[in-house]
Design a protein around this motif. Structure first.
Motif, PDB file in Angstrom:
ATOM      1  N   TYR A 140      35.854  48.320  43.731  1.00 31.09           N
ATOM      2  CA  TYR A 140      36.000  47.947  44.988  1.00 31.09           C
ATOM      3  C   TYR A 140      36.582  46.397  44.961  1.00 31.09           C
ATOM      4  CZ  TYR A 140      35.052  46.301  49.775  1.00 31.09           C
ATOM      5  OH  TYR A 140      35.521  45.998  51.256  1.00 31.09           O
ATOM      6  N   THR A 141      37.807  46.160  45.690  1.00 19.48           N
ATOM      7  CA  THR A 141      38.275  45.251  45.492  1.00 19.48           C
ATOM      8  C   THR A 141      38.404  44.402  46.942  1.00 19.48           C
ATOM      9  OG1 THR A 141      40.500  45.978  45.436  1.00 19.48           O
ATOM     10  CG2 THR A 141      39.622  45.710  43.384  1.00 19.48           C
ATOM     11  N   CYS A 142      38.292  43.272  47.046  1.00 20.51           N
ATOM     12  CA  CYS A 142      38.473  42.331  48.260  1.00 20.51           C
ATOM     13  C   CYS A 142      39.957  42.417  48.678  1.00 20.51           C
ATOM     14  CB  CYS A 142      37.749  41.321  48.206  1.00 20.51           C
ATOM     15  SG  CYS A 142      35.988  41.235  48.609  1.00 20.51           S
ATOM     16  N   GLY A 143      40.295  43.104  49.624  1.00 22.99           N
ATOM     17  CA  GLY A 143      41.801  43.021  49.948  1.00 22.99           C
ATOM     18  C   GLY A 143      42.100  42.031  50.587  1.00 22.99           C
ATOM     19  N   PRO A 144      43.477  42.018  51.318  1.00 25.12           N
ATOM     20  CA  PRO A 144      43.996  40.973  51.948  1.00 25.12           C
ATOM     21  C   PRO A 144      43.217  40.917  53.460  1.00 25.12           C
ATOM     22  CG  PRO A 144      45.588  42.753  52.166  1.00 25.12           C
ATOM     23  CD  PRO A 144      44.352  43.300  51.195  1.00 25.12           C
ATOM     24  N   SER A 145      43.343  39.595  53.746  1.00 21.67           N
ATOM     25  CA  SER A 145      43.179  39.326  55.274  1.00 21.67           C
ATOM     26  C   SER A 145      44.493  39.431  55.892  1.00 21.67           C
ATOM     27  CB  SER A 145      42.621  37.769  55.694  1.00 21.67           C
ATOM     28  OG  SER A 145      41.215  37.709  55.118  1.00 21.67           O
TER      29      SER A 145
ATOM     30  N   GLY B  78      21.914  32.993  45.046  1.00 19.98           N
ATOM     31  CA  GLY B  78      22.485  31.975  43.893  1.00 19.98           C
ATOM     32  C   GLY B  78      22.658  32.877  42.609  1.00 19.98           C
ATOM     33  N   GLU B  79      22.165  34.034  42.578  1.00 18.05           N
ATOM     34  CA  GLU B  79      22.291  34.554  41.386  1.00 18.05           C
ATOM     35  C   GLU B  79      23.656  34.979  40.753  1.00 18.05           C
ATOM     36  OE1 GLU B  79      19.462  37.439  40.325  1.00 18.05           O
ATOM     37  OE2 GLU B  79      21.107  38.853  39.693  1.00 18.05           O
ATOM     38  N   LEU B  80      24.445  34.958  41.398  1.00 18.65           N
ATOM     39  CA  LEU B  80      25.891  35.471  41.102  1.00 18.65           C
ATOM     40  C   LEU B  80      26.760  34.190  40.683  1.00 18.65           C
ATOM     41  CD1 LEU B  80      28.054  37.645  40.602  1.00 18.65           C
ATOM     42  CD2 LEU B  80      28.717  37.234  43.049  1.00 18.65           C
ATOM     43  N   SER B  81      26.554  33.460  41.785  1.00 16.24           N
ATOM     44  CA  SER B  81      27.292  31.911  41.866  1.00 16.24           C
ATOM     45  C   SER B  81      26.582  30.924  40.840  1.00 16.24           C
ATOM     46  CB  SER B  81      27.361  31.372  43.232  1.00 16.24           C
ATOM     47  OG  SER B  81      26.251  31.387  43.868  1.00 16.24           O
ATOM     48  N   HIS B  82      25.489  31.349  40.242  1.00 12.12           N
ATOM     49  CA  HIS B  82      24.792  30.442  39.524  1.00 12.12           C
ATOM     50  C   HIS B  82      24.704  28.964  40.248  1.00 12.12           C
ATOM     51  CE1 HIS B  82      26.250  33.326  36.802  1.00 12.12           C
ATOM     52  NE2 HIS B  82      25.007  33.084  36.246  1.00 12.12           N
TER      53      HIS B  82
ATOM     54  N   GLY C  89      39.120  37.069  43.722  1.00 12.51           N
ATOM     55  CA  GLY C  89      39.138  35.930  43.418  1.00 12.51           C
ATOM     56  C   GLY C  89      38.169  34.937  43.267  1.00 12.51           C
ATOM     57  N   VAL C  90      38.263  33.938  42.254  1.00  9.22           N
ATOM     58  CA  VAL C  90      37.061  33.050  42.146  1.00  9.22           C
ATOM     59  C   VAL C  90      36.421  32.391  43.335  1.00  9.22           C
ATOM     60  CG1 VAL C  90      37.139  32.426  39.506  1.00  9.22           C
ATOM     61  CG2 VAL C  90      38.290  31.303  41.288  1.00  9.22           C
ATOM     62  N   ASP C  91      37.278  32.247  44.285  1.00  6.55           N
ATOM     63  CA  ASP C  91      36.797  31.532  45.246  1.00  6.55           C
ATOM     64  C   ASP C  91      35.913  32.549  46.730  1.00  6.55           C
ATOM     65  OD1 ASP C  91      39.026  33.060  46.007  1.00  6.55           O
ATOM     66  OD2 ASP C  91      40.128  31.468  47.086  1.00  6.55           O
ATOM     67  N   ASN C  92      36.099  33.917  45.803  1.00  5.70           N
ATOM     68  CA  ASN C  92      34.987  34.655  46.706  1.00  5.70           C
ATOM     69  C   ASN C  92      33.604  34.765  46.312  1.00  5.70           C
ATOM     70  OD1 ASN C  92      36.544  35.726  48.768  1.00  5.70           O
ATOM     71  ND2 ASN C  92      37.531  37.279  47.448  1.00  5.70           N
ATOM     72  N   ILE C  93      33.451  34.164  44.824  1.00  6.68           N
ATOM     73  CA  ILE C  93      32.029  34.265  44.405  1.00  6.68           C
ATOM     74  C   ILE C  93      31.171  33.542  45.344  1.00  6.68           C
ATOM     75  CG2 ILE C  93      30.630  33.462  42.512  1.00  6.68           C
ATOM     76  CD1 ILE C  93      33.063  33.244  40.686  1.00  6.68           C
ATOM     77  N   PHE C  94      31.417  32.337  45.650  1.00  3.73           N
ATOM     78  CA  PHE C  94      30.439  31.905  46.874  1.00  3.73           C
ATOM     79  C   PHE C  94      31.302  31.599  47.951  1.00  3.73           C
ATOM     80  CE2 PHE C  94      27.856  29.044  49.156  1.00  3.73           C
ATOM     81  CZ  PHE C  94      26.709  29.817  49.175  1.00  3.73           C
ATOM     82  N   PRO C  95      31.069  31.735  49.093  1.00  9.47           N
ATOM     83  CA  PRO C  95      29.723  32.672  49.486  1.00  9.47           C
ATOM     84  C   PRO C  95      30.016  34.164  49.851  1.00  9.47           C
ATOM     85  CG  PRO C  95      30.910  32.026  51.525  1.00  9.47           C
ATOM     86  CD  PRO C  95      31.693  31.421  50.540  1.00  9.47           C
ATOM     87  N   HIS C  96      31.272  34.768  49.618  1.00 16.03           N
ATOM     88  CA  HIS C  96      31.362  35.877  49.973  1.00 16.03           C
ATOM     89  C   HIS C  96      30.562  37.091  49.164  1.00 16.03           C
ATOM     90  CE1 HIS C  96      32.916  39.375  51.930  1.00 16.03           C
ATOM     91  NE2 HIS C  96      33.669  40.016  51.017  1.00 16.03           N
TER      92      HIS C  96
ATOM     93  N   TRP D 266      30.977  42.178  38.021  1.00 16.62           N
ATOM     94  CA  TRP D 266      31.580  41.369  38.857  1.00 16.62           C
ATOM     95  C   TRP D 266      32.722  40.608  38.159  1.00 16.62           C
ATOM     96  CZ3 TRP D 266      30.317  41.108  44.103  1.00 16.62           C
ATOM     97  CH2 TRP D 266      29.057  41.951  44.457  1.00 16.62           C
ATOM     98  N   LEU D 267      34.030  41.082  38.497  1.00 21.08           N
ATOM     99  CA  LEU D 267      35.048  40.138  37.942  1.00 21.08           C
ATOM    100  C   LEU D 267      35.729  39.414  38.830  1.00 21.08           C
ATOM    101  CD1 LEU D 267      34.500  42.319  35.710  1.00 21.08           C
ATOM    102  CD2 LEU D 267      37.074  43.323  35.722  1.00 21.08           C
ATOM    103  N   HIS D 268      36.459  38.121  38.449  1.00 19.56           N
ATOM    104  CA  HIS D 268      36.770  37.343  39.147  1.00 19.56           C
ATOM    105  C   HIS D 268      38.036  36.403  38.552  1.00 19.56           C
ATOM    106  CE1 HIS D 268      32.668  37.528  40.998  1.00 19.56           C
ATOM    107  NE2 HIS D 268      33.456  37.580  42.357  1.00 19.56           N
TER     108      HIS D 268
END
Length: 405
Positions: A25-30, A152-156, A229-236, A256-258
């Motif tokens: 699954y990939t977060c696509g464009p807005s 917080g587990e994913l974003s540490h 993208g890394v900017d999706n780690i938190f919060p998305h 989870w790849l960023h």
RNA sequence: GGCGGCGUACCCAAGUGGCUAAGGGAGAGGUCUGCAAAACCUUUAUGCAGCGGUUCAAAUCCGCUCGCCGCCUCCA
């Protein structure tokens, strides 16, 4: 063995698929404005990920969503005097055209948020029933972050408890505070005609829940890889995990790849800062799509890449060199038996790709092969082998090496 | 303030404890040429941000310091 860096563990892990079809699954464009080439860095990487997995013999199902309802899209449509649908249809079409220009394989499914409202309602109801969400005074349904102990587990990130509620996709001054976020947003005037009448009331989906609903519908409650993208780690992505735990009791994705950002002048290229180029901008300046793609691939996705026109020029020269080498080999009528060179190159290529898909090094190996080949007079068998090698590499990187440059 | 990344020549950059620190680009000198371009050849870091430590051996490991950047509720 393929190793991937998993944000969840912050380690490179061996890739072991959950089943015989790898779900991605990939977060696509807005789709409320043009995607910029920073966005495409991620999409190009994802394309290579899919192609490489297929090369390694895996069956892959890739889902890429289109976020076609959110605050900014609604605001933009309003400002431009268009309906939300007119706006998102237009930018979706452009996005698909751009993907094609960059020789990106289409996803197997391109779900749109607006077409998944029933699924969204369904998953919100599960979260509410399981006690992870509550209704605010105005009817907005909020996720109760205090109920989720793995937040917080994913974003540490170590986040401080707070009482703030976030209804719109806002950004505020109170950082590092745990806030409850909206799953279903009750109708507000500025939403205009963008609303659904549902059993949760009149309103629209929250931004984060869209991905939970769509990934679950198309890939199930547990699939292999979630990319963004890394900017999706938190919060998305943190919220996606929380939502899926709330609804189904598990983290939806094993890996989870960023991707790190494309930088410009040492700063992140972003829509909000306005320091970006779209694909169209660069094509207009005369740069070819494959040259742009070459640049985007020239650094491992886990490292930041600084965009410069100088870099773009160099990418063009390197790509041209590879094309020249291929043309030369096609016409080779020499006597040298140099099959080994091709086999060695492919071996090295696979080695660097197995190490967390280092496309930067993979390109260097292609360049080395080109350099080697340019000074040779290979015999027929060797030529065939070398061309085969280039074809294989190209099938993974998607640089259209066998089309006219 | 928390978490993370980066710092190698003028620029980009490889290097993941062990032969004299890859490779490009740019610059300089040269070959060729009527001149120019292209091509080719030569050349460019006693040193890897700084300081200290571990080691027979450190750009590489550890600690501290400095600088830049990313995330910490728009964002790929």
């Amino acid at each position: 063995m393929l190793k991937l860096f998993n944000t969840l563990s912050r380690k490179k892990e061996e890739f072991q698929p959950l089943s015989d079809v790898v779900g991605i699954y990939t977060c696509g464009p807005s789709v409320y404005q043009y995607a910029h080439i920073g966005n495409f860095r991620t999409f190009v990487f994802e394309d290579v990920l899919v192609r490489y997995l297929r090369f390694r013999g895996f069956r892959v199902k890739r889902v890429m969503n289109l976020t076609d309802v959110e605050d900014k899209a609604i605001a933009t449509a309003r400002k431009e005097g268009k309906t939300l649908q007119e706006l998102t249809e237009y930018y979706s079409r452009i996005f698909f055209e751009d993907m094609e220009k960059l020789n990106l394989l289409p996803a197997d499914v391109f779900p749109r948020a607006t077409e998944h409202v029933p699924e969204i309602i369904g998953i919100i109801k599960k979260i509410v029933d399981n006690g992870y969400a509550y209704r605010g005074k105005d009817g907005t349904v909020y996720y109760d972050v205090s109920r989720f102990n793995r937040w917080g587990e994913l974003s540490h990130l170590k986040l401080v408890p707070g009482k703030k509620k976030i209804k719109r996709d806002e950004w505020g001054e109170d950082s590092a505070i745990i806030s409850d976020f909206a799953l279903w947003k009750s109708y507000e005037k500025e939403d205009g005609n963008v609303f659904w009448e549902t059993e949760l009331g009149k309103g629209r989906p929250g931004w984060h829940i869209e991905c939970s609903a769509m990934c679950t519908k198309h890939l199930g409650t547990r699939f292999d890889i979630h990319v963004g993208g890394v900017d999706n780690i938190f919060p998305h992505h943190e919220t996606v995990m929380a939502q899926n735990f709330g609804a189904f009791g598990e983290n939806p994705s094993k890996y989870w790849l960023h991707t790190r950002h494309l930088m410009i002048d040492g700063r992140k290229m972003s829509k909000s800062m306005g320091n970006f180029y779209t694909l169209h901008d660069l094509l207009e300046k005369g740069y070819r799509p494959m040259v742009i793609k070459y640049l985007l691939l020239s650094m491992s996705y886990r490292r930041r890449l600084n965009f410069t026109f100088h870099g773009l020029e160099e990418a063009g020269e390197n790509l041209e060199k590879i094309h020249c080498a291929i043309e030369r080999i096609k016409r080779a009528k020499g006597v040298d038996d140099v099959e080994k060179i091709a086999m060695k190159a492919l071996k090295k290529f696979e080695k660097v790709m197995n190490d967390n898909l280092d496309t930067g090094k993979a390109l260097k190996i292609m360049e080395e092969l080109s350099d080697a080949v340019i000074g040779m007079e290979p015999d027929k068998g060797s030529s065939r082998k070398i061309l085969e090698t280039f074809r294989t590499m190209d099938s993974i990187l998607g640089l259209s090496l066998f089309k006219p440059f």
